[in-house]
Design a protein around this motif. Structure first.
Motif, PDB file in Angstrom:
ATOM      1  N   LEU A 349      53.595  65.489   7.554  1.00  0.00           N
ATOM      2  CA  LEU A 349      53.210  64.323   6.760  1.00  0.00           C
ATOM      3  C   LEU A 349      53.964  64.273   5.431  1.00  0.00           C
ATOM      4  O   LEU A 349      53.424  63.884   4.394  1.00  0.00           O
ATOM      5  N   LEU A 350      55.217  64.668   5.481  1.00  0.00           N
ATOM      6  CA  LEU A 350      56.165  64.424   4.392  1.00  0.00           C
ATOM      7  C   LEU A 350      57.383  63.757   5.019  1.00  0.00           C
ATOM      8  O   LEU A 350      58.260  64.415   5.579  1.00  0.00           O
ATOM      9  N   LEU A 351      57.409  62.423   4.944  1.00  0.00           N
ATOM     10  CA  LEU A 351      58.416  61.648   5.651  1.00  0.00           C
ATOM     11  C   LEU A 351      59.078  60.649   4.707  1.00  0.00           C
ATOM     12  O   LEU A 351      58.469  60.177   3.744  1.00  0.00           O
ATOM     13  N   PHE A 372      48.313  49.094   1.277  1.00  0.00           N
ATOM     14  CA  PHE A 372      48.908  50.402   1.555  1.00  0.00           C
ATOM     15  C   PHE A 372      49.622  50.908   0.311  1.00  0.00           C
ATOM     16  O   PHE A 372      50.403  50.181  -0.308  1.00  0.00           O
ATOM     17  N   ILE A 373      49.397  52.163  -0.037  1.00  0.00           N
ATOM     18  CA  ILE A 373      50.076  52.793  -1.171  1.00  0.00           C
ATOM     19  C   ILE A 373      51.188  53.685  -0.633  1.00  0.00           C
ATOM     20  O   ILE A 373      50.937  54.650   0.105  1.00  0.00           O
ATOM     21  N   VAL A 374      52.429  53.343  -0.991  1.00  0.00           N
ATOM     22  CA  VAL A 374      53.595  54.131  -0.601  1.00  0.00           C
ATOM     23  C   VAL A 374      54.494  54.268  -1.823  1.00  0.00           C
ATOM     24  O   VAL A 374      54.217  53.722  -2.888  1.00  0.00           O
ATOM     25  N   ILE A 382      61.496  54.718   1.744  1.00  0.00           N
ATOM     26  CA  ILE A 382      60.083  54.781   1.370  1.00  0.00           C
ATOM     27  C   ILE A 382      59.565  56.171   1.712  1.00  0.00           C
ATOM     28  O   ILE A 382      59.751  56.657   2.832  1.00  0.00           O
ATOM     29  N   ARG A 383      58.915  56.809   0.738  1.00  0.00           N
ATOM     30  CA  ARG A 383      58.346  58.141   0.958  1.00  0.00           C
ATOM     31  C   ARG A 383      56.873  58.024   1.344  1.00  0.00           C
ATOM     32  O   ARG A 383      56.115  57.263   0.754  1.00  0.00           O
TER      33      ARG A 383
END
Length: 415
Positions: A349-351, A372-374, A382-383
């Motif tokens: 879950l680090l993409l 959505f928070i990105v 986008i992380r």
């Protein structure tokens, strides 16, 4: 996705933002929203809008928001003992140090290994840099790091951070740091010599756009540093604590065979409570920083240590390493099929979602309006670093929403 969606903060949020402008130093610009509560992977703003938090406080909220185990650990410890000076210790501090040695080196920590507890990632890297200076002395003035590196913003950690915009306003910085091209083994071999005190590496460069070290790089780095008598320091501040599906991202590189000399941790370690750690491995670790050579007022305090122990225990009890691996792999595969996505980098879950155009900022704004928070970590990427408890169903809603956000972003850029 959100209970109400707005492109701008509502009346309550606007009021708090105005007060923010009048009282808080402008180091971050205006806040995008004023958040008031959270539960699991969800947060709510002051105007009642709900958002799926896919940034997790930048990889900090490992257990999500208001996880019962974390709440119980913090309130329970605070009800007994909240702070002592480091003239004393507490069971929480000692137990956490022991647990960190276990999870950083699953095969068993080398004899002499020790832990220093700090308050943040930049403080952990600052301490690690001081440690390497003690190791090298005047005969080893050089420290190596990589282009794209981010190790923090205090003066020592900033000297290890590559981005010119972060460095230049505060120069002159501590001297001796050299930046090598990312992933270039020939450059590393050429730079390594017996006057090098340490090599600092992130197994996954987060701020550079989620860039994992290339296959084989870490193993060669270990050999070269060992042969030269230099320390190998791994910054796992963002990538550690289960973020990639293993306790440490370097456990997944080169067969997990590399044992570094130093590992720095923070972010997800406390699940939202401020804490950092320097894990020094090997027979010299206990003597590199002696009494009076480093210190901290709040580092290792019993509340933060209790929080970190709760994070470790919950990751184990809820099988979150396997969950992160499975959820992350499925999410990555789905994201790779979205039109406009050219690559998905990272693990667990680090993409980073690589886009076919420099529209990440506008896409992130459209996603925020949709709930959505990105993080637009680069102009074209986008992380994603959500809580480790993110469900597959929640991840799928983001995949469904991304195409529309990219369309809005392209229109905004072309307007």
């Amino acid at each position: 996705m959100s209970e109400r969606t707005n492109t701008e903060p509502g009346p309550a949020g606007a009021g708090w933002t105005e007060r923010y402008r009048g009282s808080v130093m402008n180091t971050f610009g205006d806040p995008q929203r004023v958040l008031v509560r959270g539960e699991g992977a969800w947060v709510w703003d002051a105007d009642g809008n709900r958002y799926l938090d896919l940034l997790g406080g930048i990889a900090v909220n490992a257990l999500g928001h208001a996880h019962p185990a974390l709440v119980e650990a913090v309130t329970g410890q605070l009800g007994k003992l909240g702070h002592v000076s480091n003239f004393f210790t507490t069971p929480a501090q000692v137990t956490l140090a022991e647990r960190l040695l276990q999870i950083v080196t699953p095969g068993g920590a080398p004899a002499g290994s020790r832990v220093f507890l700090a308050n943040s990632g930049t403080e952990a890297n600052e301490a690690a840099l001081k440690l390497t200076r003690r190791h090298g002395g005047p005969a080893r003035p050089r420290v190596l790091a990589l282009e794209g590196a981010f190790h923090g913003r205090t003066m020592g950690a900033l000297s290890l951070t590559h981005k010119a915009a972060y460095r230049e306003p505060f120069e002159p910085l501590p001297a001796g740091v050299e930046f090598l091209p990312f992933g270039d083994l020939a450059a590393l071999e050429q730079a390594m010599a017996d006057d090098v005190a340490a090599l600092f590496l992130e197994p996954v460069q987060g701020e550079a756009g989620v860039r994992p070290l290339p296959d084989g790089y870490l193993a060669v780095a270990r050999r070269l540093t060992r042969d030269a008598g230099a320390l190998l320091v791994l910054d796992e501040v963002q990538s550690g604590m289960g973020r990639t599906g293993a306790w440490m991202a370097h456990h997944q590189l080169d067969g997990g065979a590399v044992v570094p000399d130093v590992v720095t941790l923070a972010k997800g370690l406390g699940g939202g409570m401020p804490i950092g750690a320097v894990v020094a491995l090997g027979e010299h670790a206990a003597t590199l920083l002696g009494p009076g050579q480093h210190g901290t007022t709040f580092g290792g305090n019993p509340v933060a240590a209790a929080a970190a122990l709760a994070v470790i225990g919950t990751v184990e009890a809820e099988g979150l390493l396997a969950h992160v691996t499975e959820t992350g792999a499925a999410w990555r595969a789905a994201l790779e099929c979205v039109d406009g996505v050219t690559e998905v980098r990272g693990a667990g879950l680090l993409l980073a979602v690589q886009l076919d155009a420099p529209v990440a900022k506008d896409a992130a704004a459209a996603l925020l309006a949709a709930g959505f928070i990105v993080n637009p970590v680069r102009e074209d990427a986008i992380r994603l670093a959500p809580p480790l408890v993110l469900t597959a169903e929640q991840a799928a809603t983001f995949v469904d929403a991304l195409p529309a956000a990219l369309t809005v972003a392209r229109q905004a850029v072309s307007a």
